[in-house]
Write an enzyme that holds these catalytic residues in place. Structure first.
Site, PDB file in Angstrom:
ATOM      1  N   GLU A 131      29.069 -16.372  20.011  1.00 14.46           N
ATOM      2  CA  GLU A 131      30.431 -16.091  19.540  1.00 14.46           C
ATOM      3  C   GLU A 131      31.365 -17.257  19.856  1.00 14.46           C
ATOM      4  OE1 GLU A 131      29.822 -11.315  20.247  1.00 14.46           O
ATOM      5  OE2 GLU A 131      30.895 -12.500  21.748  1.00 14.46           O
ATOM      6  N   ASP A 141      28.584  -5.246  26.891  1.00 11.91           N
ATOM      7  CA  ASP A 141      29.596  -4.272  27.310  1.00 11.91           C
ATOM      8  C   ASP A 141      29.522  -4.029  28.820  1.00 11.91           C
ATOM      9  OD1 ASP A 141      30.565  -3.941  24.716  1.00 11.91           O
ATOM     10  OD2 ASP A 141      29.139  -2.359  24.272  1.00 11.91           O
TER      11      ASP A 141
END
Length: 140
Positions: free
Chosen positions: A47, A102
């Site tokens: 990312e 997460d």
């Protein structure tokens, strides 16, 4: 999401954003405009590469205050105006990577909000991610 960021800022809260999917960061400039002013950006290495077009993460520091990048088995790195801090990943048998990012975010943010420094917060995030990948499913 944008309304939540705005409300958090107006309330004086810290903000963090995880980009979530490198393949969906087609409009990196638009995404960065949306997260301008965020305290902590939480991208994976892929990312981050999409957001910087393969450049250095420090280029994002004019947009966000800090970046905490995950790099899987290579650990994690915190980048801010004070420099870079990296921590290694521990050795763990990877059963399922679902939820690792997460879990990292949750571990890091909990440590940071409890007053942890950059390295301590990264270690907490890496430890949480390691617990996540050692099990099937996203619930370590």
């Amino acid at each position: 999401g944008l309304a939540a960021l705005r409300s958090a800022r107006e309330a004086g809260m810290t903000t963090s954003v995880d980009p979530q999917a490198a393949d969906l960061l087609i409009d990196a400039d638009g995404f960065l405009a949306d997260v301008a002013g965020v305290d902590l950006l939480l991208p994976s290495a892929a990312e981050l590469a999409a957001l910087t077009r393969g450049g250095e993460p420090e280029a994002l520091l004019g947009t966000v205050a800090a970046v905490a990048m995950t790099a899987g088995a290579s650990g994690a790195t915190w980048i801010d105006r004070e420099g870079r801090v990296s921590v290694p990943a521990g050795t763990v048998e990877v059963v399922d990577s679902t939820g690792a990012g997460d879990a990292f975010d949750a571990g890091l943010l909990a440590a940071r909000l409890a007053g942890g420094g950059r390295a301590e917060s990264l270690r907490a995030g890496v430890a949480a991610a390691a617990r996540a990948v050692a099990r099937i499913g996203a619930r370590p």
